[in-house]
Design an enzyme around this catalytic site. Sequence first.
Site, PDB file in Angstrom:
ATOM      1  N   GLN A   1     -10.171   4.168   8.515  1.00 45.48           N
ATOM      2  CA  GLN A   1     -10.422   2.994   7.672  1.00 45.48           C
ATOM      3  C   GLN A   1     -10.304   1.701   8.459  1.00 45.48           C
ATOM      4  O   GLN A   1     -11.025   0.731   8.204  1.00 45.48           O
ATOM      5  CB  GLN A   1      -9.423   2.984   6.503  1.00 45.48           C
ATOM      6  CG  GLN A   1      -9.621   1.865   5.497  1.00 45.48           C
ATOM      7  CD  GLN A   1      -8.306   1.343   4.953  1.00 45.48           C
ATOM      8  OE1 GLN A   1      -7.463   0.860   5.696  1.00 45.48           O
ATOM      9  NE2 GLN A   1      -8.128   1.466   3.647  1.00 45.48           N
TER      10      GLN A   1
ATOM     11  N   ARG B   1       1.011  -1.866  10.463  1.00 45.75           N
ATOM     12  CA  ARG B   1      -0.456  -1.951  10.451  1.00 45.75           C
ATOM     13  C   ARG B   1      -0.907  -3.389  10.701  1.00 45.75           C
ATOM     14  O   ARG B   1      -1.812  -3.652  11.489  1.00 45.75           O
ATOM     15  CB  ARG B   1      -0.984  -1.436   9.104  1.00 45.75           C
ATOM     16  CG  ARG B   1      -2.501  -1.435   8.927  1.00 45.75           C
ATOM     17  CD  ARG B   1      -2.816  -0.869   7.548  1.00 45.75           C
ATOM     18  NE  ARG B   1      -4.247  -0.750   7.271  1.00 45.75           N
ATOM     19  CZ  ARG B   1      -4.970  -1.653   6.617  1.00 45.75           C
ATOM     20  NH1 ARG B   1      -4.390  -2.776   6.197  1.00 45.75           N
ATOM     21  NH2 ARG B   1      -6.246  -1.463   6.387  1.00 45.75           N
TER      22      ARG B   1
ATOM     23  N   GLN C   1      -6.242  -7.535   1.261  1.00 46.28           N
ATOM     24  CA  GLN C   1      -5.948  -8.823   1.861  1.00 46.28           C
ATOM     25  C   GLN C   1      -6.996  -9.860   1.451  1.00 46.28           C
ATOM     26  O   GLN C   1      -8.192  -9.558   1.414  1.00 46.28           O
ATOM     27  CB  GLN C   1      -5.911  -8.678   3.381  1.00 46.28           C
ATOM     28  CG  GLN C   1      -5.127  -9.749   4.076  1.00 46.28           C
ATOM     29  CD  GLN C   1      -4.672  -9.309   5.463  1.00 46.28           C
ATOM     30  OE1 GLN C   1      -4.479  -8.122   5.707  1.00 46.28           O
ATOM     31  NE2 GLN C   1      -4.490 -10.264   6.356  1.00 46.28           N
TER      32      GLN C   1
ATOM     33  N   HIS D   1     -11.929  -3.870  10.067  1.00 46.62           N
ATOM     34  CA  HIS D   1     -12.948  -2.854   9.795  1.00 46.62           C
ATOM     35  C   HIS D   1     -14.147  -2.935  10.736  1.00 46.62           C
ATOM     36  O   HIS D   1     -15.299  -2.812  10.321  1.00 46.62           O
ATOM     37  CB  HIS D   1     -13.392  -2.934   8.330  1.00 46.62           C
ATOM     38  CG  HIS D   1     -12.258  -2.829   7.367  1.00 46.62           C
ATOM     39  ND1 HIS D   1     -11.521  -1.671   7.220  1.00 46.62           N
ATOM     40  CD2 HIS D   1     -11.682  -3.754   6.548  1.00 46.62           C
ATOM     41  CE1 HIS D   1     -10.560  -1.890   6.341  1.00 46.62           C
ATOM     42  NE2 HIS D   1     -10.634  -3.134   5.923  1.00 46.62           N
TER      43      HIS D   1
ATOM     44  N   SER E   1      -9.341  -1.609   1.000  1.00 47.45           N
ATOM     45  CA  SER E   1      -8.682  -1.742   2.304  1.00 47.45           C
ATOM     46  C   SER E   1      -7.180  -1.521   2.162  1.00 47.45           C
ATOM     47  O   SER E   1      -6.738  -0.427   1.834  1.00 47.45           O
ATOM     48  CB  SER E   1      -9.008  -3.108   2.910  1.00 47.45           C
ATOM     49  OG  SER E   1      -8.532  -3.205   4.229  1.00 47.45           O
ATOM     50  N   LEU E   2      -6.365  -2.560   2.379  1.00 48.01           N
ATOM     51  CA  LEU E   2      -4.918  -2.440   2.213  1.00 48.01           C
ATOM     52  C   LEU E   2      -4.556  -1.848   0.860  1.00 48.01           C
ATOM     53  O   LEU E   2      -3.586  -1.091   0.726  1.00 48.01           O
ATOM     54  CB  LEU E   2      -4.269  -3.818   2.362  1.00 48.01           C
ATOM     55  CG  LEU E   2      -2.808  -3.905   1.919  1.00 48.01           C
ATOM     56  CD1 LEU E   2      -1.910  -3.235   2.930  1.00 48.01           C
ATOM     57  CD2 LEU E   2      -2.389  -5.335   1.671  1.00 48.01           C
TER      58      LEU E   2
END
Length: 291
Positions: free
Chosen positions: A247, A116, A11, A198, A91-92
Amino acid sequence: MSKTAFVFPGQGSQSVGMLDALTDYSEITATFEQANDVLGQDLLTMVNSGPVDDLNQTQWTQPALLAASVGVYQAVANRSDFQVDVMAGHSLGEYSALVCAGVMSFEQAIKLVHLRGQYMQQAVPAGTGSMAAVLGLEPVDVEAACEETPGVVSAANYNSPGQIVIAGEKSAVEAASVLCADKGAKKVMPLAVSVPSHCALMKPAAEQLSEDLHHIDWQEAKIDVIHNFDVMVHSDIDAIKKALMSQLYSPVRWTETMQKLQQMSVVTIAECGPGKVLSGLFKRLDRSLSV
């Protein structure tokens, strides 16, 4: 022998028009058509013409980036005879890597990342969370600034040497930002995000996501994927589920991920998806890499 890694952005890499000159590739339009079938949302029009406020909503940003990254990978794979030795995603982007590695289907992943995004947005009321990028300060000093600050704030992204993102409650992030500047940071910049990713505020979202992870039809990976949570490759499905759940509220250890790829003899990096964020981080780490 030298190896090649494909890495997938997260993102922040989205933008209206990010697929300019790419929608002639049938694989890319096909991924967006599949996403539309699953979600009932025309993400391709959103990506091509906006509005940007819709694209920047986490619940739509995540599936849009997943569709774009997977579509690009499939278009390349169908036209080139190339070798991929290992994958990683920021991440994503880890979900894009897992789809391209054959661990989960695109249809299941697109639904999963949409949920999510919803869980992340619901976990923290709008305006109460924040993130900031800290430049030119050692990790130990950033961590100390967070620990010395009342409230919820912690290191969220270890992006590269000299670039760390902190996340948490808005007031705590602001206070920790001042402390980071006092400790010698070259620059501290608030980030325009709607969700503080996070950090501990994402634990409720992780608990919700954990339920959905049980319903995925998991497959054995065709290509190794390095996970953000522990910078490890997992073949055990329970370990993969734990890595994806953890995560959400744990830092993205991207600096260590880049270093691990070097230790695995990776010398060629292909950023697969919109933007050049990850390419810039690899070049900052080691300009001898072919990116």
